[in-house]
Design a protein around this motif. Structure first.
Motif, PDB file in Angstrom:
ATOM      1  N   ASP A  91       0.882  -1.670  -0.157  1.00 21.75           N
ATOM      2  CA  ASP A  91      -0.171   0.059  -0.350  1.00 21.75           C
ATOM      3  C   ASP A  91       0.852   1.058  -0.517  1.00 21.75           C
ATOM      4  OD1 ASP A  91      -2.094   1.465   0.056  1.00 21.75           O
ATOM      5  OD2 ASP A  91      -3.257   1.725   2.418  1.00 21.75           O
ATOM      6  N   LYS A  92       0.939   1.485  -1.438  1.00 19.73           N
ATOM      7  CA  LYS A  92       2.251   2.882  -1.156  1.00 19.73           C
ATOM      8  C   LYS A  92       2.023   4.060  -0.859  1.00 19.73           C
ATOM      9  CE  LYS A  92       6.247   0.647  -2.845  1.00 19.73           C
ATOM     10  NZ  LYS A  92       5.725  -0.657  -2.784  1.00 19.73           N
ATOM     11  N   VAL A  93       0.322   4.072  -1.614  1.00 25.38           N
ATOM     12  CA  VAL A  93      -0.372   5.822  -0.920  1.00 25.38           C
ATOM     13  C   VAL A  93      -0.740   5.616   0.023  1.00 25.38           C
ATOM     14  CG1 VAL A  93      -2.370   6.169  -1.662  1.00 25.38           C
ATOM     15  CG2 VAL A  93      -1.954   5.086  -3.438  1.00 25.38           C
ATOM     16  N   THR A  94      -1.024   4.797   1.409  1.00 28.64           N
ATOM     17  CA  THR A  94      -0.640   4.807   2.405  1.00 28.64           C
ATOM     18  C   THR A  94       0.504   5.914   2.810  1.00 28.64           C
ATOM     19  OG1 THR A  94      -2.726   3.437   2.807  1.00 28.64           O
ATOM     20  CG2 THR A  94      -1.723   4.276   5.069  1.00 28.64           C
ATOM     21  N   LEU A  95       1.712   5.827   2.080  1.00 27.32           N
ATOM     22  CA  LEU A  95       3.048   5.093   3.309  1.00 27.32           C
ATOM     23  C   LEU A  95       3.433   6.890   2.339  1.00 27.32           C
ATOM     24  CD1 LEU A  95       5.975   3.921   4.225  1.00 27.32           C
ATOM     25  CD2 LEU A  95       5.916   3.523   1.307  1.00 27.32           C
ATOM     26  N   TRP A  96       3.347   7.129   1.238  1.00 27.47           N
ATOM     27  CA  TRP A  96       3.243   8.540   0.901  1.00 27.47           C
ATOM     28  C   TRP A  96       2.511   9.227   1.905  1.00 27.47           C
ATOM     29  CZ3 TRP A  96       7.710   8.354  -1.140  1.00 27.47           C
ATOM     30  CH2 TRP A  96       8.156   7.320  -1.869  1.00 27.47           C
ATOM     31  N   PHE A 118       4.218  16.156  18.870  1.00 30.00           N
ATOM     32  CA  PHE A 118       3.454  14.218  18.939  1.00 30.00           C
ATOM     33  C   PHE A 118       3.081  14.054  18.128  1.00 30.00           C
ATOM     34  CE2 PHE A 118      -0.354  12.274  20.444  1.00 30.00           C
ATOM     35  CZ  PHE A 118      -0.002  11.385  21.191  1.00 30.00           C
ATOM     36  N   ALA A 119       2.392  14.885  17.244  1.00 28.27           N
ATOM     37  CA  ALA A 119       1.824  14.600  15.637  1.00 28.27           C
ATOM     38  C   ALA A 119       3.127  13.691  15.180  1.00 28.27           C
ATOM     39  CB  ALA A 119       0.971  15.342  15.055  1.00 28.27           C
ATOM     40  N   ILE A 120       4.213  14.424  14.939  1.00 26.55           N
ATOM     41  CA  ILE A 120       5.074  13.801  14.083  1.00 26.55           C
ATOM     42  C   ILE A 120       6.035  12.086  14.436  1.00 26.55           C
ATOM     43  CG2 ILE A 120       8.008  13.984  13.522  1.00 26.55           C
ATOM     44  CD1 ILE A 120       5.976  15.736  11.356  1.00 26.55           C
ATOM     45  N   ALA A 121       5.694  12.428  15.983  1.00 32.39           N
ATOM     46  CA  ALA A 121       6.188  10.878  16.917  1.00 32.39           C
ATOM     47  C   ALA A 121       5.590   9.739  16.488  1.00 32.39           C
ATOM     48  CB  ALA A 121       6.076  11.023  18.492  1.00 32.39           C
ATOM     49  N   VAL A 122       4.111  10.397  16.453  1.00 33.19           N
ATOM     50  CA  VAL A 122       3.145   9.085  15.912  1.00 33.19           C
ATOM     51  C   VAL A 122       3.016   8.985  15.290  1.00 33.19           C
ATOM     52  CG1 VAL A 122       0.098   9.181  16.020  1.00 33.19           C
ATOM     53  CG2 VAL A 122       1.330  10.060  18.388  1.00 33.19           C
ATOM     54  N   MET A 123       2.888  10.222  14.026  1.00 32.27           N
ATOM     55  CA  MET A 123       3.239   9.747  12.585  1.00 32.27           C
ATOM     56  C   MET A 123       4.175   8.882  12.286  1.00 32.27           C
ATOM     57  SD  MET A 123       1.932  12.781  10.689  1.00 32.27           S
ATOM     58  CE  MET A 123       1.654  12.138   9.365  1.00 32.27           C
ATOM     59  N   THR A 124       5.344   8.658  12.947  1.00 32.30           N
ATOM     60  CA  THR A 124       6.764   7.948  12.887  1.00 32.30           C
ATOM     61  C   THR A 124       6.728   6.406  13.033  1.00 32.30           C
ATOM     62  OG1 THR A 124       8.076   9.782  13.192  1.00 32.30           O
ATOM     63  CG2 THR A 124       9.386   8.110  13.467  1.00 32.30           C
ATOM     64  N   ARG A 178       3.989   5.163  13.643  1.00 38.02           N
ATOM     65  CA  ARG A 178       2.761   4.284  12.439  1.00 38.02           C
ATOM     66  C   ARG A 178       3.449   4.050  10.928  1.00 38.02           C
ATOM     67  NH1 ARG A 178      -0.708   1.558  10.912  1.00 38.02           N
ATOM     68  NH2 ARG A 178      -2.669   2.344   9.671  1.00 38.02           N
ATOM     69  N   LEU A 179       4.123   5.118  10.575  1.00 39.13           N
ATOM     70  CA  LEU A 179       5.736   4.646   9.522  1.00 39.13           C
ATOM     71  C   LEU A 179       5.670   3.807   9.539  1.00 39.13           C
ATOM     72  CD1 LEU A 179       5.921   6.229   6.165  1.00 39.13           C
ATOM     73  CD2 LEU A 179       7.474   7.278   7.525  1.00 39.13           C
ATOM     74  N   LEU A 180       6.659   3.538  10.757  1.00 38.04           N
ATOM     75  CA  LEU A 180       7.218   1.921  10.691  1.00 38.04           C
ATOM     76  C   LEU A 180       6.456   1.055  10.967  1.00 38.04           C
ATOM     77  CD1 LEU A 180       9.862   3.296  13.816  1.00 38.04           C
ATOM     78  CD2 LEU A 180      10.569   2.803  11.531  1.00 38.04           C
ATOM     79  N   GLN A 181       5.461   1.346  11.305  1.00 38.02           N
ATOM     80  CA  GLN A 181       4.749  -0.022  11.482  1.00 38.02           C
ATOM     81  C   GLN A 181       4.400  -0.824   9.849  1.00 38.02           C
ATOM     82  OE1 GLN A 181       0.934   1.069  13.793  1.00 38.02           O
ATOM     83  NE2 GLN A 181       1.635   0.139  15.922  1.00 38.02           N
ATOM     84  N   ILE A 182       3.301   0.479   9.656  1.00 39.74           N
ATOM     85  CA  ILE A 182       3.095   0.400   7.965  1.00 39.74           C
ATOM     86  C   ILE A 182       4.420  -0.742   7.055  1.00 39.74           C
ATOM     87  CG2 ILE A 182       2.284   1.469   5.634  1.00 39.74           C
ATOM     88  CD1 ILE A 182       1.113   3.564   7.399  1.00 39.74           C
ATOM     89  N   VAL A 228       3.170  -4.948   9.285  1.00 32.48           N
ATOM     90  CA  VAL A 228       2.265  -4.876  11.288  1.00 32.48           C
ATOM     91  C   VAL A 228       1.067  -4.230  10.407  1.00 32.48           C
ATOM     92  CG1 VAL A 228       2.212  -4.370  13.310  1.00 32.48           C
ATOM     93  CG2 VAL A 228       4.603  -5.079  12.143  1.00 32.48           C
ATOM     94  N   ALA A 229       0.903  -3.380  10.108  1.00 30.41           N
ATOM     95  CA  ALA A 229      -0.873  -2.586  10.537  1.00 30.41           C
ATOM     96  C   ALA A 229      -0.868  -2.272   8.913  1.00 30.41           C
ATOM     97  CB  ALA A 229      -0.306  -1.377  10.702  1.00 30.41           C
TER      98      ALA A 229
END
Length: 136
Positions: free
Chosen positions: A80-85, A119-125, A127-131, A135-136
């Motif tokens: 899923d590259k769309v979510t990644l980008w 906080f948003a950058i920490a959460v997004m990073t 989530r990016l690792l999970q993607i 895992v997600a």
């Protein structure tokens, strides 16, 4: 096999979604979030330390983006590259947007905006690792 006198070639590992850079981004963003929160609680506007901190955070986010672009160009990454980008572009936009809004709002609320941005950058990073790991 190499002929006599030739140097053996070694495979150079190419960059991928680097967890070291991601860890630096998460730790830096949480540290900036905490500093911004303290400044907001003290009823102060954003200062030079926070500004420089968010500039350094943006550079780290762009380095992470470079690693991901190189890995995706080699065919790695999630399906899923769309979510990644979407996460990568959103992550690159948040620090400058937060600094812009904090400069426009020269009160405690400008610093509070930066706390939310950190906080948003920490959460997004995270989530990016999970993607990336599927895992997600």
């Amino acid at each position: 096999m190499s002929a006599i006198g030739e140097r053996p070639t070694r495979a150079i590992p190419l960059p991928t979604m680097n967890t070291t850079v991601s860890t630096i981004v998460i730790a830096g963003s949480l540290l900036l979030m905490l500093a911004s929160l303290i400044v907001a609680i003290r009823d102060r506007p954003m200062g030079m330390v926070l500004l420089i901190g968010f500039i350094v955070l943006e550079v780290a986010v762009l380095v992470q983006l470079g690693f991901v672009i190189a890995a995706v160009a080699r065919g790695e990454g999630p399906e899923d590259k769309v979510t990644l980008w979407g996460y990568l572009i959103g992550q690159a936009v948040i620090p400058p947007a937060g600094v812009f809004l904090a400069l426009a709002e020269r009160s405690r609320w400008g610093s509070a905006i930066l706390a939310v941005a950190g906080f948003a950058i920490a959460v997004m990073t995270g989530r990016l690792l999970q993607i990336w790991q599927g895992v997600a």
